[in-house]
Motif scaffolding. Structure first.
Motif, PDB file in Angstrom:
ATOM      1  N   SER A 392       0.953  -1.382  -0.101  1.00 47.13           N
ATOM      2  CA  SER A 392       0.031  -0.050  -0.066  1.00 47.13           C
ATOM      3  C   SER A 392       0.969   1.137  -0.152  1.00 47.13           C
ATOM      4  O   SER A 392       1.894   1.282   0.678  1.00 47.13           O
ATOM      5  N   ILE A 393       0.664   2.147  -0.722  1.00 46.71           N
ATOM      6  CA  ILE A 393       1.135   3.467  -0.742  1.00 46.71           C
ATOM      7  C   ILE A 393       0.198   4.753  -0.123  1.00 46.71           C
ATOM      8  O   ILE A 393      -0.947   4.755  -0.778  1.00 46.71           O
ATOM      9  N   TYR A 394       0.814   5.453   0.584  1.00 47.71           N
ATOM     10  CA  TYR A 394      -0.058   6.531   1.113  1.00 47.71           C
ATOM     11  C   TYR A 394       0.443   7.684   0.438  1.00 47.71           C
ATOM     12  O   TYR A 394       1.722   8.020   0.818  1.00 47.71           O
ATOM     13  N   THR A 428       9.022  11.480   7.493  1.00 42.13           N
ATOM     14  CA  THR A 428       9.341  12.004   6.298  1.00 42.13           C
ATOM     15  C   THR A 428       9.271  13.528   6.108  1.00 42.13           C
ATOM     16  O   THR A 428       8.437  14.000   6.751  1.00 42.13           O
ATOM     17  N   GLN A 429      10.054  13.965   5.038  1.00 35.67           N
ATOM     18  CA  GLN A 429       9.575  15.342   4.718  1.00 35.67           C
ATOM     19  C   GLN A 429       8.861  15.306   3.335  1.00 35.67           C
ATOM     20  O   GLN A 429       8.546  16.269   2.763  1.00 35.67           O
ATOM     21  N   GLY A 430       8.753  14.003   2.762  1.00 38.32           N
ATOM     22  CA  GLY A 430       8.165  13.787   1.394  1.00 38.32           C
ATOM     23  C   GLY A 430       6.416  13.752   1.871  1.00 38.32           C
ATOM     24  O   GLY A 430       6.024  13.996   2.782  1.00 38.32           O
ATOM     25  N   THR A 431       5.615  13.381   0.753  1.00 36.18           N
ATOM     26  CA  THR A 431       4.372  13.137   0.744  1.00 36.18           C
ATOM     27  C   THR A 431       3.888  11.993   0.370  1.00 36.18           C
ATOM     28  O   THR A 431       2.923  11.721  -0.247  1.00 36.18           O
ATOM     29  N   GLU A 432       4.930  10.705   0.444  1.00 40.40           N
ATOM     30  CA  GLU A 432       4.545   9.566   0.165  1.00 40.40           C
ATOM     31  C   GLU A 432       5.190   8.633   0.950  1.00 40.40           C
ATOM     32  O   GLU A 432       6.266   8.536   1.127  1.00 40.40           O
ATOM     33  N   VAL A 433       4.795   7.431   1.410  1.00 38.08           N
ATOM     34  CA  VAL A 433       5.270   6.344   2.068  1.00 38.08           C
ATOM     35  C   VAL A 433       4.814   5.105   1.868  1.00 38.08           C
ATOM     36  O   VAL A 433       3.457   5.194   1.239  1.00 38.08           O
ATOM     37  N   GLU A 434       5.387   4.018   1.990  1.00 34.14           N
ATOM     38  CA  GLU A 434       4.795   2.778   1.644  1.00 34.14           C
ATOM     39  C   GLU A 434       4.445   1.779   2.917  1.00 34.14           C
ATOM     40  O   GLU A 434       5.470   1.840   3.826  1.00 34.14           O
TER      41      GLU A 434
END
Length: 914
Positions: A392-394, A428-434
């Protein structure tokens, strides 16, 4: 940076520069804004002055408008007064009350969108439009969501001149054009002119859900700008040279999304982060994150601290290379927000250590301030959840702050009210995690908490904000399907606590993420353990999709990700047993033939027809095989007949105009039934058609005709039919043949021999025959020929004396036509003449009128009469004792006519004397 040379902002700048407009934003600034899709906080003064025009152009570009379709009103051709961005480190010290850049807006103050703020829209004007919209939605006159805030802003700038402008700008409000126009006009009329103490809305570009108007008195703003301009740069550092540092051009500023679906959000690859993804930076401006020594590290907490007006204004409005902060002893020094690397050409800069990627910091997962309050209400933004290959990717939208750290928290037991109530998935500083872990229960609550600040330490110390969340439902597992006679049994295990399982029977073409709701089955039962489907079509393939429904403790309904299972419905495969071949045209050596195929339609499965030159091997026909094994049996795609199959009456299927390759004496058609992955070759049909005789030629030997040709392969014998020239070959060949010959007789006699003199021009049609199969006919011409006969009578003075003249009679047997071609008689003393000029052409007179003038051409009036036809007297030069005479058609007759005339000589004893 924007790489588009046709960028609408760059085109606008070239247009304004060509018209002599000074103080325009630089091309690098505009390229950065175009790439980000927004104007960042604390923009350079040139960008702030033209913010209303830049925001207008960005908005038009979002709707696909190009520069050729842009119309700039007068107010968009003039710059605005300089404004203050919310990224300023210290506010102006004024006598009037000042709103801190980081302070919350007063209760009831509406938040302006980035577009509204950039266009200078007054809050009360936008408030009036919002109030009217809310009333219209409540009364049911306007659909919810039909007029969002960014559409309402389009009604404010540029100013509307007539009610029709409302519908042209926002189509959903066209039925209310006059009413909306009156609301805007009333708000503009009630707005008081700006005075010297009127607060000016800060020029920011933020999301309407969180941004608040930042204000500062206009009078103090002008004074501060003039004050800082009056101070020489050297005086700010006590006479020391001021170090001016240009910020790096490759910083990346976070994109604040315009909608909850984050179209402009920075999406990072799973498990990776960009080192500068969330660092606030801008071409020409670097955020000042260094606080004065006498204050705390939080800039927001010292926003109201008193500072000299000139220095404070510089800190708020100028680039950090000129930003000064006052020390406690009164000394003023220049603060540099970027470190100068002396070993890099041109003074290359790097980010301060506290603004670099969080990956460079150890123990980043610890040290966050504990949440002081719970969040009972769900977040307004939903985490986008994507299932892919068992993981799953959020994804979520980026926040607008300069530095934001996201903590992704999950819980399979309850909805966390604070971050500490859940399991930490990622920081994270990104906008996507797995997320690769399976759901441990019925639900998985996924939340994204944001900590923002001017540094990593300040961000960790700040209170967390719940910015996005979603609820995942565990899908069914252990799914299996068993086709049975007339039904399909599906079995699975649903997660405990599920309400029901939705089941969909989908055609293979409808397996996308949308459009499948109309195919739901078993809607009257919960289907928690499985379902039995009896509504499918035998032999068809379907995709069964299962989606779990569940309700959380608050009563909210949620659905799981779909689980698909492909099954083929059971059916008995049948073979085609009555394939019929109807020959339309047989093949020749160089031209293809054509056949039509017919068979009875099968209840299930598809039928494929294969065309073969040789029969299939034994043990293949009638044996069910896998469809992939057909090429190994000799049934490849090159042998497949691809003509369309047309339904006929009485369940008959017809495949018309199937080519028969040239040179094939027989052809085999094999029907194959295809049902899913199964294939069943049926009973083949064979059609024989010997190749037609090739290169036919006819030699007329008067008494008989000899026809030669290339013997057709596979033919038992060849038949000859005689018919008129131009007749339909199949009609002529339907009767009895005039002659036929076997291959043995043909080779013994050197051809097909026959004796026939047609009454008119005719043709001989030849066909090859093998059993009941007949080849296509070929024709060879048989022209009509005139057979001319003549007789010769010698006249002597004495019984054995020399000959004085010769009487000649000419006629044509079996001819009824009048008229005759001209003739000549040749005389040769030594031998029989071979042609008219092989000797002497004799003169002649009619035997009935011997005193007539002699002529060389003998032209009878008719050839009817036989041997008793009128005679002609051929005069010899002088009485001769020996010689030969012979009749020829006159050389003056054309070649075409000569080919049609045959002169038959009498016995040679009649043609000579001695």
């Amino acid at each position: 940076m924007c790489e588009n040379k046709q960028c609408i902002l760059l085109t606008w700048r070239r247009f304004m520069a060509a018209n002599g407009m000074p103080s325009l934003p630089s091309e690098s600034d505009l390229s950065f804004i175009c790439a980000q899709g927004r104007i960042p906080d604390n923009p350079p003064s040139a960008v702030a002055s033209w913010g209303h025009a830049i925001s207008f152009l960005l908005n038009q570009a979002k709707f696909g408008v190009t520069w050729e379709g842009i119309h700039l009103t007068g107010d968009l051709l003039r710059p605005l007064a300089a404004t203050i961005g919310r990224g300023s480190a210290t506010p102006l010290a004024t006598s009037s009350p000042t709103t801190s850049p980081n302070a919350a807006a007063p209760v009831g103050t509406p938040a302006l969108t980035g577009m509204a703020a950039a266009t200078g829209a007054a809050p009360n004007l936008l408030d009036g439009l919002r109030a009217w919209r809310d009333r219209a939605v409540k009364d049911g006159a306007l659909a919810a969501g039909a007029a969002p805030d960014h559409h309402l802003v389009m009604l404010i700038r540029p100013a509307m001149k007539r009610p029709a402008d409302v519908g042209q700008r926002v189509a959903a409000l066209a039925p209310f054009a006059q009413e909306v126009f009156d609301v805007v006009a009333a708000a503009e009329t009630s707005a008081a002119p700006a005075s010297s103490t009127t607060p000016a809305t800060t020029f920011v570009a933020t999301d309407e859900d969180e941004a608040q108007p930042r204000t500062v008195p206009r009078s103090n703003l002008a004074t501060a700008i003039r004050a800082v301009e009056a101070v020489p740069p050297s005086s700010l550092s006590g006479g020391r040279p001021v170090t001016t540092v240009q910020p790096p051009a490759d910083y990346t500023s976070p994109v604040y999304p315009s909608t909850a679906q984050y179209p402009g959000a920075s999406v990072l690859p799973s498990g990776s982060h960009s080192s500068g993804a969330t660092t606030s930076a801008y071409q020409g401006h670097v955020a000042d994150t260094t606080a004065p020594r006498s204050t705390s590290s939080s800039v927001a907490s010292n926003a109201t601290e008193s500072r000299p007006s000139a220095v404070t204004a510089s800190t708020a409005h100028e680039p950090p290379s000129l930003a000064a902060a006052a020390r406690e002893d009164g000394e003023v020094q220049t603060e540099v927000s970027a470190e100068v690397s002396a070993d890099k050409p041109g003074g290359a800069q790097t980010l301060p250590s506290d603004l670099r990627s969080i990956e460079s910091h150890d123990d980043i997962e610890r040290g966050f301030a504990e949440a002081l309050s719970v969040v009972a209400e769900p977040a307004s933004t939903v985490v986008d959840h994507i299932s892919m290959d068992g993981r799953s990717i959020y994804r979520w939208p980026a926040q607008s702050e300069a530095l934001t750290i996201y903590r992704v928290v999950v819980s399979d037991s309850q909805r966390p009210l604070v971050p500490e109530m859940g399991d930490l998935l990622a920081v994270t500083q990104g906008t996507e995690v797995e997320d690769g872990a399976p759901i441990g229960g019925l639900f998985r609550f996924v939340q994204v908490w944001a900590n923002s600040g001017d540094s990593i330490g300040a961000a960790k110390a700040a209170q967390p904000r719940l910015v996005a969340e979603c609820v995942r439902v565990a899908p069914v597992h252990e799914v299996s399907g068993s086709p049975d006679f007339g039904q399909v049994a599906l079995v699975w295990t649903a997660p405990p606590g599920a309400s029901r399982v939705q089941v969909f029977r989908l055609p293979p073409a409808m397996t996308g993420p949308s459009g499948f709701r109309a195919f739901e089955i078993a809607t009257d039962r919960p289907n928690l353990g499985g379902v039995v489907d009896r509504g499918g079509e035998a032999g068809a393939a379907y995709v069964y999709r299962m989606i779990v429904e569940a309700r959380d403790p608050s009563g909210g309904s949620h659905q799981s990700s779909p689980v698909d299972l492909r099954l083929e419905w059971p059916a008995v495969i049948r073979e085609v047993t009555n394939l019929a071949i109807h020959t339309v045209k047989g093949p020749t050596r160089f031209e293809s033939g054509m056949v039509d195929l017919t068979w009875t339609a099968l209840p299930v499965g598809d039928v494929q027809i294969y065309r073969l030159k040789e029969p299939l091997g034994a043990g293949i026909l009638g044996v069910e095989v896998d469809k992939g094994a057909l090429p190994q049996m000799g049934l490849t795609d090159s042998e497949l007949c691809k003509n369309p199959q047309d339904p006929m009456g009485d369940d008959q299927i017809r495949m018309a105009e199937v080519p028969w390759p040239p040179g094939w004496p027989r052809i085999h058609f094999v029907p194959v039934t295809i049902l899913g992955q199964r294939a069943l070759p049926g009973r083949p049909s064979v059609e024989e058609a010997p190749v037609a005789p090739g290169d036919p030629r006819l030699v007329d030997r008067v008494a008989q005709q000899v026809i030669t040709f290339v013997w057709p392969e596979g033919a038992t014998y060849v038949r000859a039919y005689i018919g008129p020239v131009g007749a339909e070959p199949h009609a002529v060949c339907s009767g009895n043949p005039h002659h036929q010959v076997t291959e043995e007789d043909y080779r013994r006699h050197g051809g097909l021999r026959m004796a026939y003199n047609p009454p008119s021009d005719a043709a001989v049609f030849l066909t090859g025959v093998r059993g009941d199969s007949v080849s296509a006919p070929v024709a060879v011409p048989l022209p009509k020929r005139w057979q001319i006969r003549y007789s010769v009578e010698l006249h002597r003075r004495r019984l054995i004396g020399p000959v004085d003249y010769v009487r000649v009679a000419v006629w044509a047997p079996n001819e009824q036509a009048a008229g005759s071609p001209p003739f000549v008689v040749a005389y040769n003393q030594d031998r029989l003449p071979m042609h008219p000029r092989d000797g002497v052409i004799l003169t002649c007179v009619p035997d009935a009128t011997p005193d007539a003038s002699p002529t060389q051409v003998m032209h009878p009036q008719t050839l009817i009469g036989g041997p008793q036809s009128p005679r002609f007297r051929m005069l010899l030069p002088s009485p001769v004792a020996r010689g030969y005479v012979r009749l020829f058609v006159s050389p003056g007759v054309g070649a075409e006519s000569l080919r049609r005339i045959v002169v038959l000589d009498p016995s040679v004893t009649e043609l000579r004397w001695a």
